[in-house]
Design a protein around this motif. Structure first.
Motif, PDB file in Angstrom:
ATOM      1  N   TRP A   1       0.809  -1.217   0.000  1.00  0.00           N
ATOM      2  CA  TRP A   1       0.000   0.000   0.000  1.00  0.00           C
ATOM      3  C   TRP A   1       0.843   1.267   0.000  1.00  0.00           C
ATOM      4  O   TRP A   1       0.304   2.365  -0.194  1.00  0.00           O
ATOM      5  CB  TRP A   1      -0.930   0.009   1.214  1.00  0.00           C
ATOM      6  N   GLU A   2       2.135   1.173   0.227  1.00  0.00           N
ATOM      7  CA  GLU A   2       2.960   2.386   0.255  1.00  0.00           C
ATOM      8  C   GLU A   2       3.274   2.905  -1.145  1.00  0.00           C
ATOM      9  O   GLU A   2       3.902   3.966  -1.301  1.00  0.00           O
ATOM     10  CB  GLU A   2       4.257   2.152   1.023  1.00  0.00           C
ATOM     11  N   TYR A   3       2.829   2.170  -2.176  1.00  0.00           N
ATOM     12  CA  TYR A   3       3.043   2.606  -3.560  1.00  0.00           C
ATOM     13  C   TYR A   3       1.881   3.500  -3.999  1.00  0.00           C
ATOM     14  O   TYR A   3       0.712   3.199  -3.724  1.00  0.00           O
ATOM     15  CB  TYR A   3       3.140   1.381  -4.478  1.00  0.00           C
ATOM     16  N   LYS A   4       2.169   4.573  -4.709  1.00  0.00           N
ATOM     17  CA  LYS A   4       1.132   5.514  -5.144  1.00  0.00           C
ATOM     18  C   LYS A   4       0.412   4.964  -6.382  1.00  0.00           C
ATOM     19  O   LYS A   4       0.642   5.412  -7.516  1.00  0.00           O
ATOM     20  CB  LYS A   4       1.740   6.892  -5.419  1.00  0.00           C
ATOM     21  N   ARG A   5      -0.477   4.023  -6.134  1.00  0.00           N
ATOM     22  CA  ARG A   5      -1.173   3.329  -7.225  1.00  0.00           C
ATOM     23  C   ARG A   5      -2.090   4.250  -8.015  1.00  0.00           C
ATOM     24  O   ARG A   5      -2.358   4.007  -9.185  1.00  0.00           O
ATOM     25  CB  ARG A   5      -1.992   2.153  -6.637  1.00  0.00           C
ATOM     26  N   PHE A   6      -2.591   5.307  -7.376  1.00  0.00           N
ATOM     27  CA  PHE A   6      -3.547   6.202  -8.030  1.00  0.00           C
ATOM     28  C   PHE A   6      -2.913   7.561  -8.328  1.00  0.00           C
ATOM     29  O   PHE A   6      -3.576   8.591  -8.300  1.00  0.00           O
ATOM     30  CB  PHE A   6      -4.781   6.385  -7.140  1.00  0.00           C
ATOM     31  N   ASN A   7      -1.624   7.574  -8.622  1.00  0.00           N
ATOM     32  CA  ASN A   7      -0.918   8.837  -8.841  1.00  0.00           C
ATOM     33  C   ASN A   7      -1.409   9.546 -10.094  1.00  0.00           C
ATOM     34  O   ASN A   7      -1.652  10.752 -10.089  1.00  0.00           O
ATOM     35  CB  ASN A   7       0.586   8.575  -8.933  1.00  0.00           C
ATOM     36  N   SER A   8      -1.551   8.817 -11.189  1.00  0.00           N
ATOM     37  CA  SER A   8      -2.098   9.390 -12.426  1.00  0.00           C
ATOM     38  C   SER A   8      -3.617   9.388 -12.326  1.00  0.00           C
ATOM     39  O   SER A   8      -4.216   8.446 -11.808  1.00  0.00           O
ATOM     40  CB  SER A   8      -1.647   8.565 -13.640  1.00  0.00           C
ATOM     41  N   ARG A   9      -4.221  10.438 -12.831  1.00  0.00           N
ATOM     42  CA  ARG A   9      -5.669  10.558 -12.714  1.00  0.00           C
ATOM     43  C   ARG A   9      -6.288  10.795 -14.085  1.00  0.00           C
ATOM     44  O   ARG A   9      -5.671  11.415 -14.974  1.00  0.00           O
ATOM     45  CB  ARG A   9      -6.048  11.739 -11.801  1.00  0.00           C
ATOM     46  N   PRO A  10      -7.529  10.340 -14.282  1.00  0.00           N
ATOM     47  CA  PRO A  10      -8.224  10.666 -15.530  1.00  0.00           C
ATOM     48  C   PRO A  10      -8.401  12.169 -15.642  1.00  0.00           C
ATOM     49  O   PRO A  10      -8.407  12.893 -14.639  1.00  0.00           O
ATOM     50  CB  PRO A  10      -9.592   9.976 -15.364  1.00  0.00           C
ATOM     51  N   GLU A  11      -8.540  12.649 -16.846  1.00  0.00           N
ATOM     52  CA  GLU A  11      -8.672  14.088 -17.077  1.00  0.00           C
ATOM     53  C   GLU A  11      -9.850  14.643 -16.278  1.00  0.00           C
ATOM     54  O   GLU A  11     -10.961  14.120 -16.328  1.00  0.00           O
ATOM     55  CB  GLU A  11      -8.874  14.364 -18.566  1.00  0.00           C
TER      56      GLU A  11
END
Length: 297
Positions: free
Chosen positions: A281-291
């Motif tokens: 969980w320490e990884y930024k899995r949701f770093n990129s976001r949809p426009e």
């Protein structure tokens, strides 16, 4: 600076490799508790907290804090186990594996003649899983090379001790994986980190859009390979590890890449729900976001 960091990391591996598993895991738990006590001043704590709030909003505040602490302790153990996973003699390392569940999924898949694709989430101890598979099968593992060259050389050498063929996450690596599947062999891919720009699509993961690799579903659609999930569960009281295999969702081989990646993420999510504290969980899995979507971190 990269050279120094690489040398320090290798030194730390060597030190932890001298410890019995119980001591190494105890050291890892203490490291995790240190991260927890740091609270929001620690990046590891902040990212873990945000990820768990995002993926398990139904939990109470007390349950959230308990899971955060458990997760950080498990993360610390994963770090402290790397010396054992990479530097112990192979036979000694394999002895920490206690039971293996549903391995027939692999042998049945290989017998079909189109190869097997292993979905290997960052769950439990994936290095133990790699070692077990390479000891029993002709196995090709795709990986993303680290920035430190010393660590890259060590990873390739240690993961290849029993014949694992390492395929970098680039065009040459994809070709190597395709050839392995055509030979009806087994390949392993860690699918739960953000791909490079243009190499993935957004698909829900625990109900939140996550930039997800398209490579694995494309390989499944093109080759007809059997797709399964696998992870090595860390047992309590330093008793070792149990390995689990399960079927991935059939839709992972659909030619519609949006539906296929969603099925892959659901397959990963199913594994994580079995063992939520041992996921990375320490990884930024949701770093990129949809426009137009708000940032998570």
């Amino acid at each position: 600076m990269k050279t120094i960091k690489g040398m320090l990391a290798i030194l730390a591996l060597g030190i932890t490799a001298l410890l019995p598993l119980r001591w190494a895991q105890g050291l890892g738990r203490r490291l995790g508790r240190y991260f927890y006590r740091q609270g929001d001043s620690s990046r590891v704590y902040r990212t873990t907290r945000v990820n768990l709030l995002t993926c398990f909003p139904e939990l109470s505040d007390q349950q959230q804090q308990q899971l955060i602490q458990q997760s950080l302790e498990q993360t610390g153990q994963s770090i402290a186990e790397m010396g054992m996973s990479w530097l112990w003699p192979v036979k000694r390392t394999l002895k920490v594996i206690r039971r293996v569940h549903n391995e027939a999924l692999i042998t049945e898949g290989i017998a079909k003649g189109k190869g097997v694709i292993l979905i290997a989430p960052h769950l439990g101890n994936w290095e133990i899983l790699n070692l077990y598979l390479s000891n029993r099968y002709t196995f090709t593992a795709m990986y993303k090379p680290p920035r430190q060259k010393q660590m890259d050389n060590l990873i390739k050498r240690m993961r290849a001790r029993l014949g694992t063929d390492m395929a970098p996450a680039n065009v040459q690596g994809v070709r190597k994986v395709m050839k392995a599947l055509k030979r009806s062999e087994m390949v392993g891919i860690l699918p739960d980190q953000e791909p490079d720009v243009g190499s993935g699509v957004f698909a829900d993961f625990f109900g939140t859009p996550a930039l997800t690799m398209s490579l694995l579903p494309q390989l499944a659609a093109q080759t007809g390979a059997t797709v399964i999930c696998g992870y090595a569960k860390r047992l309590d009281n330093a008793e070792g590890f149990d390995i689990y295999f399960s079927e991935a969702e059939a839709d992972i081989a659909l030619k519609d890449i949006v539906l296929a990646t969603a099925a892959m993420n659901r397959s990963v999510e199913c594994c994580v729900r079995e063992l939520p504290a041992q996921y990375q969980w320490e990884y930024k899995r949701f770093n990129s976001r949809p426009e137009g979507a708000a940032r998570v971190y």
